[in-house]
Design an enzyme around this catalytic site. Structure first.
Site: not given
Length: 373
Positions: A135, A189, A192, A195, A199, A215, A242, A245, A249
């Site tokens: 990252d 997914c 669904c 998520c 938010c 966000c 945060c 989301c 899940c």
């Protein structure tokens, strides 16, 4: 091929010993769709003021442009699943909520050493060149992890795993070796939209799309200015990141709690009291968050977030602590303190305006006093 397969099995085994709980391989050119997807996101401005995303666009969208010798990508995941639902903390208005990934030692430090060891093993066994990423370079780990079979990018854009839900740290090893790839994971997914629906700032323009400018994870960590007015109340008591989301899940019900000692939450960061946090000086901030990713945002941005949390607490008991920050050296802190004071005691804020506004030399802070925001 037999020799290569033997090397891969040795790498899988060693990865498990090192604490990696997910392992997969993809070819470096496995995601030819990424340049177009990234271009669309950048054109729409969804990256906010993360200018480095645009500056590294070509390399970010294609691992072979990042390193032309790359032939394969090994993706690895470390589970950081929390032992409680992070959403429960949002109800406790007197504490500051820190994202689950940041309540322990900085994952960059945890994973990078392990990746280097695994990459070294690959280099010795194959004679190939290797590069390690956590990252910190323009590499799109999530779509590559999808190609490598670790999971799929959910509608919230985070990687989802059948085994670990939305709670995986990712690391990558690029190599010049031609390694057999794993089967890509299909998106699972279904219908669904939990998520997307949860938010608080409606940061998803649509499924599988994220506008970072809305966000709270971006605003509280990457954004360097004042928190935009429309997002301050939705921010609640989230002072770093945060998890909403991720936490909702449904696949999380299959996720196990991390057993890696270095990834367990530090108790003092699970429910820190806002009154204690707002009183921290720079040295105290650095001491409390030593080894934590929180330290990277710096004292001023941290206090900005804490003061937003205090403004949303509904407790007038914080007023003296807020007043102590009205003459802080940082405009970020002063501006957030004004907003918090107006929320908790508007009459007191109005009474202090004539004391502080005449000497205020920052236009944004002056606008906070004047209500012109």
């Amino acid at each position: 091929m037999a020799e290569t397969s033997k090397i891969v099995e040795e790498l899988r085994s060693r990865a498990l010993q090192l604490g990696f709980e997910a392992f997969g391989i993809a070819s470096a050119d496995s995601r030819p769709d990424l340049p177009e997807k990234l271009r669309i996101a950048l054109e729409k401005g969804w990256h906010g003021d993360m200018e480095w995303m645009a500056e590294t666009e070509e390399r970010r969208a294609d691992p072979t442009k990042l390193w032309e010798e790359a032939r394969s990508v090994i993706l690895l995941g470390v589970n950081y699943g929390p032992d409680f639902n992070p959403l429960d903390l949002l109800k406790e208005k007197q504490i500051g909520v820190i994202s689950a990934y940041a309540r322990n030692r900085d994952y960059h430090d945890i994973i990078k050493g392990k990746l280097k060891e695994l990459a070294g093993l690959l280099a010795r066994r194959s004679g190939a060149d290797v590069k390690v990423f956590v990252d910190t370079a323009p590499l799109m780990e999530k779509p590559l992890a999808e190609a490598a079979g670790l999971g799929w990018q959910g509608k919230h854009t985070v990687l989802v795993s059948r085994k670990f839900g939305s709670w995986l740290f990712l690391g990558a090893i690029l190599t010049s070796a031609e390694l057999p790839g794993d089967k890509p994971h299909a998106e699972s997914c279904g219908r669904c939209t939990k998520c997307l629906d949860v938010c608080p700032t409606k940061a998803f323009p649509g499924p599988f799309q994220l506008d970072a400018r809305r966000c709270l994870a971006y605003l509280s960590v990457e954004h360097k200015g004042q928190i935009p007015l429309e997002f301050r109340v939705p921010m609640g008591n989230r002072i770093y990141g945060c998890d909403d989301c991720l936490a909702v899940c449904p696949w999380n019900k299959f996720a196990s709690v991390s057993q890696e000692a270095k990834l367990r939450s530090r108790p003092e960061l699970e429910r820190p009291e806002l009154g204690t946090l707002v009183a921290l000086d720079d040295a105290g901030f650095r001491a409390l968050f030593a080894g934590s990713p929180v330290k990277r945002i710096g004292h001023s941005r941290f206090l900005r977030n804490v003061l937003i949390g205090i403004g949303n607490s509904g407790s007038s008991g914080y007023v003296p602590a807020v007043e102590n920050r009205l003459n802080d050296a940082s405009p970020l802190v002063r501006g957030a303190a004004i907003w918090a004071l107006r929320r908790l005691d508007p009459d007191r804020a109005e009474a202090l305006k004539n004391t502080y506004l005449p000497g205020e030399n920052d236009a944004e802070v002056a606008a906070e006093w004047s209500g012109d925001i």
